[in-house]
Design a protein around this motif. Structure first.
Motif, PDB file in Angstrom:
ATOM      1  N   GLU A  18       0.653  -1.499   0.037  1.00 36.60           N
ATOM      2  CA  GLU A  18       0.134  -0.154  -0.661  1.00 36.60           C
ATOM      3  C   GLU A  18       0.835   1.085  -0.274  1.00 36.60           C
ATOM      4  O   GLU A  18       0.615   2.101  -0.617  1.00 36.60           O
ATOM      5  N   THR A  19       2.037   0.812   1.076  1.00 38.08           N
ATOM      6  CA  THR A  19       2.806   2.404   0.788  1.00 38.08           C
ATOM      7  C   THR A  19       3.877   2.326  -0.666  1.00 38.08           C
ATOM      8  O   THR A  19       3.546   4.129  -1.176  1.00 38.08           O
ATOM      9  N   GLN A  20       4.052   1.192  -2.060  1.00 38.22           N
ATOM     10  CA  GLN A  20       4.442   1.402  -2.433  1.00 38.22           C
ATOM     11  C   GLN A  20       3.437   2.612  -3.321  1.00 38.22           C
ATOM     12  O   GLN A  20       3.643   3.511  -4.028  1.00 38.22           O
ATOM     13  N   SER A  21       2.569   1.778  -3.160  1.00 40.26           N
ATOM     14  CA  SER A  21       1.281   2.155  -4.440  1.00 40.26           C
ATOM     15  C   SER A  21       1.351   3.720  -4.154  1.00 40.26           C
ATOM     16  O   SER A  21       0.839   4.279  -4.738  1.00 40.26           O
ATOM     17  N   GLU A  22       0.979   4.171  -2.773  1.00 45.47           N
ATOM     18  CA  GLU A  22       0.888   5.361  -2.414  1.00 45.47           C
ATOM     19  C   GLU A  22       2.107   6.060  -2.833  1.00 45.47           C
ATOM     20  O   GLU A  22       1.940   7.569  -3.466  1.00 45.47           O
ATOM     21  N   LEU A  23       3.244   6.364  -2.898  1.00 49.79           N
ATOM     22  CA  LEU A  23       4.353   6.685  -3.001  1.00 49.79           C
ATOM     23  C   LEU A  23       4.455   6.652  -5.056  1.00 49.79           C
ATOM     24  O   LEU A  23       4.895   7.833  -5.392  1.00 49.79           O
ATOM     25  N   HIS A  24       4.380   5.425  -5.290  1.00 52.54           N
ATOM     26  CA  HIS A  24       3.920   5.204  -6.782  1.00 52.54           C
ATOM     27  C   HIS A  24       2.598   7.068  -7.593  1.00 52.54           C
ATOM     28  O   HIS A  24       2.829   6.972  -8.531  1.00 52.54           O
TER      29      HIS A  24
ATOM     30  N   ALA B 188       1.901   9.468  -5.724  1.00 55.61           N
ATOM     31  CA  ALA B 188       2.717  10.401  -5.383  1.00 55.61           C
ATOM     32  C   ALA B 188       3.897  10.738  -6.240  1.00 55.61           C
ATOM     33  O   ALA B 188       3.367  11.874  -6.741  1.00 55.61           O
ATOM     34  N   GLN B 189       4.495   9.670  -6.668  1.00 52.33           N
ATOM     35  CA  GLN B 189       5.403  10.752  -7.701  1.00 52.33           C
ATOM     36  C   GLN B 189       4.869  10.336  -9.351  1.00 52.33           C
ATOM     37  O   GLN B 189       5.153  11.994 -10.035  1.00 52.33           O
ATOM     38  N   SER B 190       3.560  10.102  -9.175  1.00 49.22           N
ATOM     39  CA  SER B 190       2.735  10.160 -11.082  1.00 49.22           C
ATOM     40  C   SER B 190       2.532  11.975 -10.515  1.00 49.22           C
ATOM     41  O   SER B 190       2.529  12.451 -11.222  1.00 49.22           O
ATOM     42  N   GLU B 191       1.746  11.944  -9.669  1.00 51.63           N
ATOM     43  CA  GLU B 191       1.312  13.938  -8.998  1.00 51.63           C
ATOM     44  C   GLU B 191       2.436  14.487  -9.055  1.00 51.63           C
ATOM     45  O   GLU B 191       2.876  15.932 -10.127  1.00 51.63           O
ATOM     46  N   ILE B 192       3.216  13.938  -9.141  1.00 49.46           N
ATOM     47  CA  ILE B 192       4.682  15.077  -8.933  1.00 49.46           C
ATOM     48  C   ILE B 192       5.233  15.693 -10.844  1.00 49.46           C
ATOM     49  O   ILE B 192       5.071  16.359 -11.378  1.00 49.46           O
ATOM     50  N   ASP B 193       5.385  14.226 -11.236  1.00 45.86           N
ATOM     51  CA  ASP B 193       5.649  13.848 -12.492  1.00 45.86           C
ATOM     52  C   ASP B 193       4.940  15.021 -13.649  1.00 45.86           C
ATOM     53  O   ASP B 193       5.566  15.373 -14.121  1.00 45.86           O
TER      54      ASP B 193
END
Length: 286
Positions: free
Chosen positions: A259-265, A267-272
């Motif tokens: 779940e944490t990895q999915s959230e990080l993914h 978040a990274q997509s939003e940053i990109d």
């Protein structure tokens, strides 16, 4: 007091907490193998049969009482041929291993697959698996005594009477119906879950079948070899519980990590996305 003396003594003389009760699957098997009267009474209750209609009960998988079991994971169910016409499988299951439905069906199917080569299918004997559980298999619909059969899902016509699953939930004795009480299934359940001799004496009072089971348990409780095997089964389940708890904790940790990895993914997509948008705005301002 020697074992021989115990065999001439009565459980009515016992007091205090029992070392091992009938929820211990070794004691469960030993008591009902040792005492056919007790087994007759138990089957009479669960199957709603008058005791006099039970002409013979043959345990087809006996153990050598007191002898060490080679594998700690050995299944101590009781296989019974009733009146030479019905195959029963009785099991005391204390731990929820999250596989009860598949496990019980597996036992039932193995018992049903009984024909020798060349025999006709109509010769197949009815089979019944009776599970005494210390957990609730269907938490959303708890039931003390449930019977399952193959049936038509539309009109509930039973497909065959030769295939039956009985589940008795020792955690919900309070849900016993009037019919359960008439057949004293609730008494057997309380006998199984009792922890003191005082409880047993109250439950078994003036019932020859319950008294027979209690007396055999009293006698077996004096046998050091039997106690050793009961202790081994108890320790095995403790180890299994600890192992299962560790696995569940590991699975939960892995789930949280995923779940944490999915959230990080995300978040990274939003940053990109934001960085791309910023770049586009900067390009327009040039």
């Amino acid at each position: 007091m020697t074992n021989q003396t115990y065999q001439h003594a009565s459980y009515k003389d016992a007091t205090g907490t029992m070392d091992f009760g009938l929820t211990n699957d070794y004691m469960f098997h030993a008591v009902f193998q040792k005492n056919k009267t007790a087994l007759t009474g138990l089957l009479s209750s669960v199957l709603h049969m008058e005791p006099e209609k039970i002409k013979s009960v043959i345990i087809t998988n006996p153990i050598k009482i007191g002898e060490q079991i080679d594998e700690k994971s050995f299944v101590l169910d009781i296989e019974v041929l009733l009146n030479n016409d019905n195959i029963l499988n009785l099991e005391m299951q204390m731990e929820n291993q999250q596989d009860w439905q598949d496990r019980s069906l597996s036992y039932l199917c193995r018992s049903f697959d009984q024909l020798y080569q060349g025999e006709k299918y109509v010769a197949t004997k009815p089979v019944t698996h009776i599970g005494f559980l210390n957990f609730t298999p269907f938490p959303n619909t708890p039931e003390f005594n449930a019977t399952f059969k193959l049936l038509n899902v539309k009109n509930h016509i039973v497909y065959s009477d030769k295939f039956t699953l009985n589940v008795i939930d020792l955690k919900h004795i309070e849900l016993a119906t009037e019919e359960d009480k008439v057949w004293k299934i609730d008494y057997w359940a309380r006998l199984f879950t009792a922890t003191t001799w005082e409880e047993l004496k109250m439950i078994a009072d003036n019932d020859i079948y319950l008294e027979a089971a209690t007396q055999s348990m009293y006698e077996l409780s004096a046998d050091e070899l039997v106690k050793r095997q009961c202790r081994a089964r108890r320790d095995y389940y403790k180890q299994m519980n600890s192992h299962n708890k560790t696995i569940r904790e590991l699975e939960e940790t892995q789930k949280e990590l995923h779940e944490t990895q999915s959230e990080l993914h995300e978040a990274q997509s939003e940053i990109d996305r934001l960085q791309k948008r910023i770049a586009e705005l900067e390009e327009k301002q040039k």
